[in-house]
Design an enzyme around this catalytic site. Structure first.
Site, PDB file in Angstrom:
ATOM      1  N   TYR A   1       5.912  -2.112 -13.693  1.00  0.00           N
ATOM      2  CA  TYR A   1       4.938  -3.084 -14.185  1.00  0.00           C
ATOM      3  C   TYR A   1       3.555  -2.322 -14.497  1.00  0.00           C
ATOM      4  CZ  TYR A   1       1.268  -6.734 -13.760  1.00  0.00           C
ATOM      5  OH  TYR A   1       0.108  -7.680 -14.154  1.00  0.00           O
TER       6      TYR A   1
ATOM      7  N   SER B   1      -4.115  -5.074 -17.201  1.00  0.00           N
ATOM      8  CA  SER B   1      -4.047  -5.145 -15.616  1.00  0.00           C
ATOM      9  C   SER B   1      -5.336  -3.944 -15.434  1.00  0.00           C
ATOM     10  CB  SER B   1      -2.834  -5.072 -14.978  1.00  0.00           C
ATOM     11  OG  SER B   1      -3.159  -4.758 -13.461  1.00  0.00           O
TER      12      SER B   1
HETATM   13  N1  LIG Z   1      -2.305 -12.301 -11.262  1.00  0.00           N
HETATM   14  C1  LIG Z   1      -2.802 -11.246 -11.342  1.00  0.00           C
HETATM   15  O1  LIG Z   1      -3.463 -10.631 -10.203  1.00  0.00           O
HETATM   16  C2  LIG Z   1      -2.653 -10.556 -12.562  1.00  0.00           C
HETATM   17  C3  LIG Z   1      -3.625  -9.215 -12.526  1.00  0.00           C
HETATM   18  C4  LIG Z   1      -3.583  -8.443 -13.553  1.00  0.00           C
HETATM   19  C5  LIG Z   1      -2.928  -8.810 -14.726  1.00  0.00           C
HETATM   20  N2  LIG Z   1      -2.032  -9.907 -14.613  1.00  0.00           N
HETATM   21  C6  LIG Z   1      -1.512 -10.278 -15.843  1.00  0.00           C
HETATM   22  O2  LIG Z   1      -2.020 -11.466 -16.457  1.00  0.00           O
HETATM   23  C7  LIG Z   1      -1.151 -12.392 -17.004  1.00  0.00           C
HETATM   24  C8  LIG Z   1      -0.797 -13.650 -16.449  1.00  0.00           C
HETATM   25  O3  LIG Z   1      -0.579 -13.465 -15.139  1.00  0.00           O
HETATM   26  P1  LIG Z   1      -0.718 -14.596 -14.246  1.00  0.00           P
HETATM   27  O4  LIG Z   1      -0.909 -14.269 -12.939  1.00  0.00           O
HETATM   28  O5  LIG Z   1      -1.285 -16.042 -14.886  1.00  0.00           O
HETATM   29  O6  LIG Z   1       1.045 -15.235 -14.417  1.00  0.00           O
HETATM   30  P2  LIG Z   1       2.028 -16.314 -13.769  1.00  0.00           P
HETATM   31  O7  LIG Z   1       3.266 -16.049 -13.406  1.00  0.00           O
HETATM   32  O8  LIG Z   1       1.020 -17.296 -13.066  1.00  0.00           O
HETATM   33  O9  LIG Z   1       1.956 -17.163 -15.170  1.00  0.00           O
HETATM   34  C9  LIG Z   1       2.771 -16.162 -16.223  1.00  0.00           C
HETATM   35  C10 LIG Z   1       3.589 -17.370 -17.181  1.00  0.00           C
HETATM   36  O10 LIG Z   1       4.030 -16.448 -18.126  1.00  0.00           O
HETATM   37  C11 LIG Z   1       5.456 -17.285 -18.418  1.00  0.00           C
HETATM   38  N3  LIG Z   1       6.500 -16.181 -18.799  1.00  0.00           N
HETATM   39  C12 LIG Z   1       6.980 -15.347 -18.069  1.00  0.00           C
HETATM   40  N4  LIG Z   1       8.163 -14.754 -18.730  1.00  0.00           N
HETATM   41  C13 LIG Z   1       8.017 -15.260 -19.947  1.00  0.00           C
HETATM   42  C14 LIG Z   1       8.632 -14.916 -21.119  1.00  0.00           C
HETATM   43  N5  LIG Z   1       9.721 -14.150 -21.367  1.00  0.00           N
HETATM   44  N6  LIG Z   1       8.254 -15.686 -22.359  1.00  0.00           N
HETATM   45  C15 LIG Z   1       7.429 -16.652 -22.058  1.00  0.00           C
HETATM   46  N7  LIG Z   1       6.690 -16.825 -21.154  1.00  0.00           N
HETATM   47  C16 LIG Z   1       7.320 -16.090 -19.993  1.00  0.00           C
HETATM   48  C17 LIG Z   1       5.793 -17.948 -17.001  1.00  0.00           C
HETATM   49  O11 LIG Z   1       6.584 -18.933 -17.029  1.00  0.00           O
HETATM   50  C18 LIG Z   1       4.354 -18.331 -16.402  1.00  0.00           C
HETATM   51  O12 LIG Z   1       3.854 -19.553 -17.015  1.00  0.00           O
HETATM   52  C19 LIG Z   1       0.178 -11.438 -16.946  1.00  0.00           C
HETATM   53  O13 LIG Z   1       0.568 -10.664 -18.121  1.00  0.00           O
HETATM   54  C20 LIG Z   1      -0.160 -10.573 -15.792  1.00  0.00           C
HETATM   55  O14 LIG Z   1       0.625  -9.380 -15.947  1.00  0.00           O
HETATM   56  C21 LIG Z   1      -2.132 -10.725 -13.446  1.00  0.00           C
END
Ligand SMILES: NC(=O)c1ccc[n+]([C@@H]2O[C@H](COP(=O)([O-])OP(=O)(O)OC[C@H]3O[C@@H](n4cnc5c(N)ncnc54)[C@H](O)[C@@H]3O)[C@@H](O)[C@H]2O)c1
Length: 256
Positions: free
Chosen positions: A156, A143
């Site tokens: 986080y 991130s």
């Molecule tokens: N959305 C944002 O703004 C953002 C920004 C920076 C980084 N991120 C990172 O990008 C990645 C994806 O984020 P997103 O927004 O698409 O998230 P999301 O919540 O839409 O999807 C995350 C997925 O991870 C799965 N998950 C959660 N815990 C799990 C576990 N213990 N084992 C296996 N699967 C698990 C969930 O079921 C879900 O399908 C994450 O690592 C998040 O931290 C997101």
């Protein structure tokens, strides 16, 4: 010819959000994709969408915080597809929004179990398959808050900092096996992870977008594909001489 033709990829957290977008893009570019997630229903929907578009994918139920389950699934996927070329560590949770002096040990541990140990376990069990194959590419979802701080979601942000460093450490370690390790660093992307936060924000999504993009040069929230294209590049042979890179995909947030 797709950009990932004849490659096999395992993606964690591929049931929704950026993991799903990455899985669909990889399959469209010719990869056979192991779609893994805790959420079996949505994970199977990802697979169905990939197959409907003519791609190759299988679903495995996986909790990245459980090492035995990680080893089982990584080995099974490699067996099914005849090896493993690419690992995308995307699964993540955001946890509670508290500063350091209010966080409990249990809240810290629960967040780190998924966001930090999950990356460690998946990498640990993918590496032997990549060594056996003569190389590979790992892309970690960190991130912008794995590079800079702010006053929200402390656990986080510290966890994502650990993912940034795991990326550099593994890049330094595994180059001798022709294994590349890079990370992507999105600012706010509209996925299920942030939809709930946006809905609860005073003024809803438009006010949330205004607030979250105030420091960006490109003042819109990210879309899952904005990031998936960066992951595709890093995973592909186009990035054959690229390793240890923490790539911001953030509308210019960290440029300021
Ligand atoms: N959305 C944002 O703004 C953002 C920004 C920076 C980084 N991120 C990172 O990008 C990645 C994806 O984020 P997103 O927004 O698409 O998230 P999301 O919540 O839409 O999807 C995350 C997925 O991870 C799965 N998950 C959660 N815990 C799990 C576990 N213990 N084992 C296996 N699967 C698990 C969930 O079921 C879900 O399908 C994450 O690592 C998040 O931290 C997101």
């Amino acid at each position: 010819m797709g950009r990932l033709e004849n490659k096999t990829a395992l993606i964690t957290g591929a049931a929704m959000g950026m993991g799903r977008a990455t899985a669909e893009l990889f399959a469209a570019e010719g990869a056979a994709v192991a779609v893994t997630d805790l959420d079996e229903t949505r994970g199977r929907e990802t697979v169905a969408a990939i197959r409907a578009a003519g791609g190759t994918a299988e679903f495995w139920s996986l909790d990245v915080a459980r090492e035995s389950s990680v080893k089982e699934v990584v080995d099974a996927a490699a067996q099914e597809f005849g090896g493993l070329d690419i690992l995308v560590n995307c699964a993540g949770i955001i946890g509670v929004d508290k500063p350091t002096h209010e966080l409990t040990e249990a809240e810290w541990d629960a967040l780190f179990a998924v966001d930090v140990k999950g990356v460690f376990f998946c990498t640990k069990h993918a590496i032997p398959h990549m060594i056996a194959r003569g190389g590979g590419s790992i892309v970690n979802y960190s991130s912008i808050y794995g590079m800079i701080g702010n006053d929200e979601f402390t656990a986080y942000h510290v966890a994502k900092g650990a993912v940034s460093m795991q990326t550099k450490q593994d890049a330094a370690t595994y180059g001798k096996y022709n294994i590349r390790v890079n990370s992507v660093h999105p600012s706010t992307v509209l996925t299920p992870l942030v939809e709930g936060i946006a809905a609860d924000f005073p003024g809803g999504l438009p006010a949330y977008e205004e607030h979250m993009t105030g420091n960006q040069s490109l003042r819109r929230l990210g879309r899952p594909l904005d990031v998936a294209y960066g992951v595709l590049y890093l995973a592909s042979d186009e990035a054959d001489w690229v390793t240890g890179v923490n790539l911001p995909i953030d509308g210019g947030y960290t440029a300021r």
